[in-house]
Write an enzyme that holds these catalytic residues in place. Structure first.
Site, PDB file in Angstrom:
ATOM      1  CE1 TYR A 164      25.434  -8.901 -20.701  1.00  0.00           C
ATOM      2  CE2 TYR A 164      26.373  -7.674 -22.854  1.00  0.00           C
ATOM      3  CZ  TYR A 164      25.687  -7.640 -21.355  1.00  0.00           C
ATOM      4  OH  TYR A 164      25.391  -6.606 -20.849  1.00  0.00           O
ATOM      5  CG  ASN A 192      -9.657   4.942   3.819  1.00  0.00           C
ATOM      6  OD1 ASN A 192     -10.609   4.600   4.092  1.00  0.00           O
ATOM      7  ND2 ASN A 192      -9.379   6.220   3.280  1.00  0.00           N
ATOM      8  CD  GLU A 230      -7.239   0.272   0.406  1.00  0.00           C
ATOM      9  OE1 GLU A 230      -7.770   0.522  -0.481  1.00  0.00           O
ATOM     10  OE2 GLU A 230      -7.035   0.966   1.344  1.00  0.00           O
ATOM     11  CG  ASN A 264      29.916 -10.190 -21.285  1.00  0.00           C
ATOM     12  OD1 ASN A 264      29.470  -8.969 -21.211  1.00  0.00           O
ATOM     13  ND2 ASN A 264      30.364 -10.615 -22.527  1.00  0.00           N
ATOM     14  CB  SER A 286     -11.090  10.098   3.563  1.00  0.00           C
ATOM     15  OG  SER A 286     -11.527  11.207   2.830  1.00  0.00           O
ATOM     16  CE  LYS A 294     -13.567   5.542   4.195  1.00  0.00           C
ATOM     17  NZ  LYS A 294     -13.659   5.641   2.517  1.00  0.00           N
ATOM     18  CB  THR A 311     -14.192 -22.768   0.786  1.00  0.00           C
ATOM     19  OG1 THR A 311     -15.638 -22.978   0.962  1.00  0.00           O
ATOM     20  CG2 THR A 311     -13.497 -23.507   1.701  1.00  0.00           C
ATOM     21  CG  HIS A 312     -16.377 -21.036  -2.954  1.00  0.00           C
ATOM     22  ND1 HIS A 312     -16.257 -21.299  -4.299  1.00  0.00           N
ATOM     23  CD2 HIS A 312     -16.380 -22.195  -2.118  1.00  0.00           C
ATOM     24  CE1 HIS A 312     -15.822 -22.630  -4.314  1.00  0.00           C
ATOM     25  NE2 HIS A 312     -15.957 -23.460  -3.298  1.00  0.00           N
TER      26      HIS A 312
END
Ligand code: ARG
Length: 457
Positions: free
Chosen positions: A317, A285, A290, A110, A277, A283, A155-156
């Protein structure tokens, strides 16, 4: 295989229980810190006379050999030995018999597992600090490259006020600095030695906890053995710090995914960090961005995973804690991988300055500068806000910009406006008018660029 704890058992463990309870499949990476901890423990045991110096030497040398085998890939793992701690101890006993059987004197798995995890997290913090510094350097490096470039600030996700590009780069440098500070603060609590708390109550043996702590570079020793064997606060804090790092990276990626779109066209990404792609030949990407954004989900999920794991555990423990490593390692590996890729992407990207500049007068980025011009002439802020709002509406219906308005049109809205108003109208003027400390204006940003160039050099 005989269990180290098998003494009071009459039946063999069901193989399904072995498979269910093992952690070797995910804790083997702790081998290095486990051996470091055991060597320090053996040295302490020798110093207080619980083992001889010769025994200490045998133990330490054999542990070195075992580490060599693990690193060479020749070490055999088996679910029946449960975890990395039992693997190393049984390999030690297989080599040196009774001397190996003395290593676990005055400690329990432990406090051992907690010590290993703290050493691991401490190393992880030090490594991440270096990776964050690399990221800071990459972002600071962009300041000179993009000197004089003005970006629309949002902003936004609506155009708001203009800023120097360097101001944008340094915004991330500040975030990474807080990430580093947070890790450093977490490190202080990580760096308290659990070893010697034994199972839950300490030991009747004359161990010297101060010595093991010193040998392992811990700054202090944990003062309550019950607390120690249940404590995973430091781990929850650490994964929270990881989550904020991931959040910062994820928002950066989100922004750049948008900037990389045809609609924005603010950014070119290096080929090496984009992918194609399988069906659409045109494409390109931003998959890496991502995936950094996507992997952030797993990092953040580690925080509730750990909190839920510990929330109902009675002192001290409980075997549930074995599951802590899954959340910890996954969050750490993920953030490390993201941080390792970030500097090259940042350094390799190019702002599409022509595209950015060609639309810089869109979106009334100078409206706030005009309002502040009015305030400087004694107009109450709310009145100025409404006056400029009306002028913006006028421009919108006439398809004009604020700088296109004639002095008469401007004076119709507010008679305090004079010819010098044109010194704040237009995006570049509006940016130049910013002067407060921390603002996106030229002088303030130049000071911060200098500060950061020195700080990360
Ligand atoms: N494999 C366990 C873990 O990772 C080690 C500690 C086991 N302790 C015990 N008392 N069974 O947490």
């Amino acid at each position: 295989m005989a269990k180290a704890w098998g003494g009071r058992f009459q039946q063999e463990t069901d193989p399904r229980v072995e498979a269910f309870t093992e952690s070797i499949s995910f804790d083997s990476r702790l081998y290095e810190v486990d051996i470091r901890g055991s060597q320090a423990h053996a040295t302490m045991l020798a110093s207080v006379g619980l083992i001889t110096d010769e025994e200490r030497q045998q133990i330490c040398e054999s542990l070195d050999e075992i580490r060599g085998e693990i690193e060479a890939g020749t070490f055999a793992y088996s679910a029946s030995l449960e975890d990395i701690h039992m693997h190393i101890e049984s390999a030690l006993i297989a080599r040196i018999g009774d001397v190996g059987r003395k290593l676990h004197t005055g400690r329990s798995r432990n406090d051992q597992v907690s010590t290993d995890l703290k050493l691991y997290v401490r190393d992880a913090i030090d490594l991440l600090d270096g990776l964050l510094l690399d990221c800071q350097r990459a972002f600071v490096g962009r300041c000179e490259q993009d000197a004089g470039v003005i970006l629309p600030g949002y902003t936004h996700l609506q155009r708001a006020q203009p800023v120097q590009a360097a101001h944008y780069w340094l915004a991330y440098v500040e975030k990474f600095q807080r990430d580093r500070d947070r890790l450093a603060d977490c490190r202080r609590r990580v760096n308290v030695c659990p070893l010697g708390a034994a199972a839950l109550a300490g030991t009747s043996l004359p161990i010297n906890r101060q010595l093991t702590a010193e040998l392992l570079g811990f700054e202090a020793i944990a003062a309550n053995s019950l607390d120690v064997s249940s404590d995973r606060d430091y781990m929850a804090e650490f994964v929270f710090a990881l989550s904020l790092i991931a959040a910062h990276l994820s928002t950066w990626c989100e922004e750049w995914i948008i900037w990389f779109s045809t609609e924005f066209s603010f950014l070119k990404l290096p080929d090496a960090y984009t992918t194609g792609s399988s069906i659409m030949p045109q494409k390109r990407n931003p998959d890496v961005l991502e995936l950094i954004r996507g992997k952030t989900a797993r990092v953040m999920a580690a925080v509730p995973q750990l909190l839920i794991l510990i929330k109902s555990l009675p002192m001290a423990y409980n075997r549930d804690l074995q599951e802590d490593k899954l959340a910890l390692f996954d969050a750490f590996d993920t953030v490390k991988a993201c941080l390792e890729l970030t500097p090259a992407i940042v350094a390799g990207a190019q702002l599409q300055t022509d595209q950015i500049a060609s639309r810089l007068e869109d979106g009334f980025l100078d409206a706030t500068a005009l309002m502040e011009y009015l305030i400087k002439r004694g107009v109450p802020m709310r009145t100025g806000h409404s006056t400029v709002g009306k002028l913006v509406a006028l421009c919108e219906s006439a398809g004009k910009r604020l700088a296109d308005l004639t002095l008469e049109e401007l004076q119709d809205a507010c008679e305090l406006i004079a010819d010098d108003v044109y010194q704040v109208l237009g995006t570049e003027n509006a940016m130049k008018a910013l002067q407060s400390f921390g603002s996106g204006g030229a002088d303030a940003v130049a000071d911060r660029v200098k500060h950061w160039e020195e700080a990360v050099s």
